[in-house]
Enzyme design. Structure first.
Site, PDB file in Angstrom:
ATOM      1  N   HIS A 179       8.198 -30.515 -38.285  1.00  0.00           N
ATOM      2  CA  HIS A 179       6.896 -30.838 -38.902  1.00  0.00           C
ATOM      3  C   HIS A 179       6.231 -29.594 -39.482  1.00  0.00           C
ATOM      4  O   HIS A 179       5.018 -29.434 -39.397  1.00  0.00           O
ATOM      5  CB  HIS A 179       5.998 -31.516 -37.862  1.00  0.00           C
ATOM      6  N   TRP A 214      -3.898  -1.540  -1.227  1.00  0.00           N
ATOM      7  CA  TRP A 214      -3.918  -2.772  -2.017  1.00  0.00           C
ATOM      8  C   TRP A 214      -4.219  -3.870  -0.996  1.00  0.00           C
ATOM      9  O   TRP A 214      -3.368  -4.257  -0.204  1.00  0.00           O
ATOM     10  CB  TRP A 214      -2.567  -2.995  -2.691  1.00  0.00           C
ATOM     11  N   GLU A 257       4.291  -9.492 -27.491  1.00  0.00           N
ATOM     12  CA  GLU A 257       3.342  -8.487 -26.998  1.00  0.00           C
ATOM     13  C   GLU A 257       3.977  -7.117 -26.775  1.00  0.00           C
ATOM     14  O   GLU A 257       3.316  -6.109 -26.920  1.00  0.00           O
ATOM     15  CB  GLU A 257       2.555  -8.963 -25.762  1.00  0.00           C
ATOM     16  N   GLU A 296       5.988 -18.845 -23.062  1.00  0.00           N
ATOM     17  CA  GLU A 296       5.862 -17.583 -22.334  1.00  0.00           C
ATOM     18  C   GLU A 296       6.910 -16.570 -22.819  1.00  0.00           C
ATOM     19  O   GLU A 296       6.622 -15.385 -22.949  1.00  0.00           O
ATOM     20  CB  GLU A 296       5.971 -17.834 -20.816  1.00  0.00           C
ATOM     21  N   LYS A 308       5.936 -12.928 -24.400  1.00  0.00           N
ATOM     22  CA  LYS A 308       6.488 -11.666 -23.887  1.00  0.00           C
ATOM     23  C   LYS A 308       7.081 -10.866 -25.038  1.00  0.00           C
ATOM     24  O   LYS A 308       6.871  -9.678 -25.158  1.00  0.00           O
ATOM     25  CB  LYS A 308       7.570 -11.997 -22.859  1.00  0.00           C
ATOM     26  N   CYS A 316       0.867  -1.173   0.000  1.00  0.00           N
ATOM     27  CA  CYS A 316       0.000   0.000   0.000  1.00  0.00           C
ATOM     28  C   CYS A 316       0.903   1.222   0.000  1.00  0.00           C
ATOM     29  O   CYS A 316       2.110   1.113   0.178  1.00  0.00           O
ATOM     30  CB  CYS A 316      -0.858   0.049   1.257  1.00  0.00           C
ATOM     31  N   ARG A 354       1.236   1.696  -5.953  1.00  0.00           N
ATOM     32  CA  ARG A 354       1.399   0.721  -4.867  1.00  0.00           C
ATOM     33  C   ARG A 354       0.084   0.052  -4.481  1.00  0.00           C
ATOM     34  O   ARG A 354       0.067  -0.856  -3.642  1.00  0.00           O
ATOM     35  CB  ARG A 354       2.007   1.399  -3.636  1.00  0.00           C
ATOM     36  N   ASN A 380       1.144   0.244   6.075  1.00  0.00           N
ATOM     37  CA  ASN A 380       1.503  -0.621   4.957  1.00  0.00           C
ATOM     38  C   ASN A 380       2.271  -1.804   5.548  1.00  0.00           C
ATOM     39  O   ASN A 380       3.204  -1.590   6.316  1.00  0.00           O
ATOM     40  CB  ASN A 380       2.378   0.176   3.977  1.00  0.00           C
ATOM     41  N   GLY A 381       1.874  -3.021   5.189  1.00  0.00           N
ATOM     42  CA  GLY A 381       2.557  -4.199   5.736  1.00  0.00           C
ATOM     43  C   GLY A 381       1.518  -5.184   6.251  1.00  0.00           C
ATOM     44  O   GLY A 381       0.332  -5.068   5.951  1.00  0.00           O
ATOM     45  N   LYS A 434      -4.609  -4.720 -19.698  1.00  0.00           N
ATOM     46  CA  LYS A 434      -4.141  -5.476 -18.525  1.00  0.00           C
ATOM     47  C   LYS A 434      -5.194  -6.473 -18.081  1.00  0.00           C
ATOM     48  O   LYS A 434      -4.900  -7.579 -17.678  1.00  0.00           O
ATOM     49  CB  LYS A 434      -3.830  -4.480 -17.406  1.00  0.00           C
TER      50      LYS A 434
HETATM   51  C1  G6P Z   1      -4.357  -9.987 -20.668  1.00  0.00           C
HETATM   52  C2  G6P Z   1      -2.976  -9.490 -20.250  1.00  0.00           C
HETATM   53  C3  G6P Z   1      -2.008 -10.667 -20.077  1.00  0.00           C
HETATM   54  C4  G6P Z   1      -2.588 -11.671 -19.103  1.00  0.00           C
HETATM   55  C5  G6P Z   1      -3.986 -12.138 -19.538  1.00  0.00           C
HETATM   56  C6  G6P Z   1      -4.654 -12.960 -18.453  1.00  0.00           C
HETATM   57  O1  G6P Z   1      -4.307 -10.501 -21.950  1.00  0.00           O
HETATM   58  O2  G6P Z   1      -2.480  -8.598 -21.235  1.00  0.00           O
HETATM   59  O3  G6P Z   1      -0.766 -10.188 -19.586  1.00  0.00           O
HETATM   60  O4  G6P Z   1      -1.729 -12.777 -19.002  1.00  0.00           O
HETATM   61  O5  G6P Z   1      -4.824 -10.995 -19.746  1.00  0.00           O
HETATM   62  O6  G6P Z   1      -4.845 -12.143 -17.352  1.00  0.00           O
HETATM   63  P1  G6P Z   1      -5.178 -12.678 -15.908  1.00  0.00           P
HETATM   64  O7  G6P Z   1      -5.427 -11.424 -15.105  1.00  0.00           O
HETATM   65  O8  G6P Z   1      -6.405 -13.515 -16.038  1.00  0.00           O
HETATM   66  O9  G6P Z   1      -4.011 -13.443 -15.418  1.00  0.00           O
END
Ligand code: G6P
Length: 593
Positions: free
Chosen positions: A489, A71, A473, A466, A470, A2, A27, A97-98, A588
């Site tokens: 293949h 948070w 994207e 993965e 990365k 937080c 935060r 915070n903590g 996000k």
């Molecule tokens: C979006 C984000 C990704 C994430 C995916 C799943 O596509 O851009 O970075 O992996 O959603 O999100 P979640 O919150 O369900 O892990």
């Protein structure tokens, strides 16, 4: 994680608190609140939601304030659980915070003494303890110092009293800085909060208590007054929000060691503390997830099948909607860092309709998934701002290790050995962060290409997937993850000088075959970057670049290799001038199916 702030000086303190909190919102941003001392009263305002949405805010006249952006960790995001928290009579207010790990015991004993609590938070014990010690005859400052003797866990908190022109702030294992202005003082979780007002800062140490009055400050440790150096912060406000990092993504990658420690702390002390009642009587596990969380699920499958011998399958959440068979003995695990991904929520609802038991792994307390799944396990990654998931992915892996080890058929000593390796992971990741410059140089070469392949075998395959995700994207390079054995293949047709291949080489049963696959790739002229164990001296003989990753138990390589691949993607994207934290067309949290 937080954000907290405290102010004493000559300005309108409500406005100072709000402007400081807006800069701390990275935060946490699920709720916020401010308290101001006005005459001999404390006025409190607190609400669910993000403070960034507030344009004008006025609470009351007053030049002493505290504030908090939350948070949630204990108690869902709500008006009542938002900070500041007060004692019974509203004479003491605290932002924190903590995590106060012994709050339950403290709360029960305070309740027996007649204290009435309003929230579900751990924080609320602090104002009540201060009140208790004031009632027993101590002044405000000494009551705070006495309170510290009873708290366990981690904290940075600021306390405000209705009767004294004074703030008392304490730090232990959570960040807190002191800002020194002209006739005004600040405390805050981080520098950006106060940089608008002053760049003179004291970085407080664990165990420090700082007492602020209008014209001075004093720092105490172990009951004695101490001097701490005043430092000049050379950052602009904008730079400071990212802790000096150019992007949130890089900052978040650098937070990985702490995230691993915090997530482990949640589930492991001397041994694993996780009630696995949710697995009783199950015949199989099905993971449902999207994006990066889907890749974490593939690693979860590998671990659970290997360590627990339970059959596992992994489904894209969006495809699980077309599932049509009974699941009465299945455990369906939804992984979603945000807890809001529409497809994953829907998949869990569908699983429940077919009779499955459901478990969710998420990073966000109070998110929608926590109201759907039967059991919730939290990752402790703190808020992630960059759209591309990095530290939350690693935190998901840590929870998956905890589950797989807890259900494991291995002997106790074998489990303990892996646990010991898990605890060493923060150190390994720090060693990778030390190699950043080397990784950057390779990434800058890769940035010149438009197509790439990532390959792996076994556990190396989801790592490759993965890594490729990365890269595509954030750098917009077309990158595909493939099982190394599948290249011949079809994808072989795409290999050549213009298509570099990133190979994830693991020191396990896949090692020899993987080296063979790399040779096939080299024979087709693709430049190869190999990630391999630091003790391997074979792969480097025939690849173009080798990244030697600090050695760990091979089961834990998804953590170490993924941090390398995150850095590789980051620096390739940076070299191409991409908008890293907010890649084009992406979000996000995807709340539509
Ligand atoms: C979006 C984000 C990704 C994430 C995916 C799943 O596509 O851009 O970075 O992996 O959603 O999100 P979640 O919150 O369900 O892990």
């Amino acid at each position: 994680m937080c954000g907290i702030v405290g102010y004493i000086g000559f300005r309108r303190a409500d406005k100072v608190a709000v402007s400081a909190l807006k800069r701390l919102e990275y935060r946490g941003y699920d709720s916020w609140g401010v308290a101001v001392k006005s005459n001999d009263e404390i006025k409190v305002y607190k609400r669910v939601g993000a403070i960034g949405d507030v344009s004008q805010f006025e609470l009351c006249e007053g030049t002493i304030s505290i504030g908090h952006t939350r948070w949630a960790t204990h108690g869902k995001p709500s008006d009542v659980n938002a900070h500041p928290h007060t004692d019974c009579n509203g004479k003491i207010a605290v932002v924190h915070n903590g995590i106060i790990s012994n709050f339950q015991k403290l709360r029960e004993s305070l309740e027996r003494e007649g204290h009435v609590f309003k929230s579900e938070t751990d924080t609320e014990v602090i104002p009540h303890l201060i009140e208790k010690f004031i009632d027993s005859g101590l002044d405000f400052e000494n009551a705070v110092k006495e309170t510290l003797k009873h708290l366990k866990g981690s904290y940075a908190f600021v306390a405000l009293s209705s009767t004294e022109d004074k703030l008392v702030a304490c730090k232990y294992k959570s960040p807190l800085i002191l800002g020194i202005g002209d006739n005004e003082y600040f405390v805050a979780s981080d520098v950006p909060a106060i940089l608008e007002y002053t760049n003179r800062v004291v970085y407080l140490h664990d165990g420090d208590t700082v007492v602020l009055t209008r014209d001075s400050y004093e720092i105490y440790k172990d009951g004695k007054k101490v001097n701490r150096e005043v430092e000049i912060v050379p950052w602009s406000v904008e730079q400071a929000e990212k802790g000096g990092f150019e992007h949130f993504m890089l900052k978040e990658i650098h937070e990985t060691p702490k995230v691993i420690e915090d997530t482990l702390l949640e589930y492991v002390s001397d041994e694993i503390e996780l009630d696995v009642g949710f697995t009783a009587g199950i015949s199989d596990v099905i993971f449902v997830a999207c994006g990066t969380s889907y890749h974490a699920s593939l690693i979860g499958k590998y671990l659970i099948e290997k360590l627990d011998e339970i059959p596992v399958r992994v489904e894209y959440a969006s495809e699980f909607n077309y599932h049509n068979a009974p699941l009465s003995r299945s455990l369906v695990i939804g992984i979603t860092q945000s807890g809001e991904t529409a497809d994953t929520l829907e998949a869990l609802r569908k699983a429940q309709k077919f009779g499955a038991r459901t478990l969710a792994i998420t990073n966000v307390l109070g998110s929608s998934v926590t109201r759907i799944a039967d059991v919730i396990l939290y990752t402790r990654a703190g808020p992630e701002i960059c759209v591309a998931a990095t530290k939350t992915f690693i935190a998901q892996l840590i929870v998956l290790y905890v589950i797989a080890l807890r259900l494991s058929l291995l002997s106790r000593s074998e489990v303990n050995e892996i646990l010991a390796d898990l605890k060493l992971l923060p150190e390994k990741v720090r060693a990778i962060l030390d190699m950043e410059d080397y990784i950057r140089k390779i990434a800058e070469e890769l940035a010149n290409y438009e197509n790439m392949m990532y390959i792996g075998r076994g556990l190396g395959y989801p790592i490759a997937l993965e890594g490729a995700l990365k890269m595509k994207e954030i750098s917009y390079i077309h990158a595909e993850g493939y099982p190394a054995g599948e290249l011949k293949h079809g994808p072989f047709a795409l290999l050549g000088k213009q298509t570099p291949v990133v190979a994830c080489v693991l020191r396990d049963e896949t090692y020899d075959t993987m080296l063979g696959n790399i040779k096939e790739v080299k024979a087709r002229n693709s430049p190869v970057v190999a990630l391999t164990d630091e003790n391997d001296s074979e792969a480097e003989k025939f690849v173009d670049y080798v990244i030697k990753v600090p050695s760990t138990n091979v089961l834990l390589t998804p953590v170490t290799y993924s941090v390398v691949l995150q850095l590789l993607a980051y620096y390739a994207a940076r070299s191409r001038g991409c908008e890293i934290d907010k890649p084009r067309h992406l979000a996000k949290s995807v709340t539509v199916e």
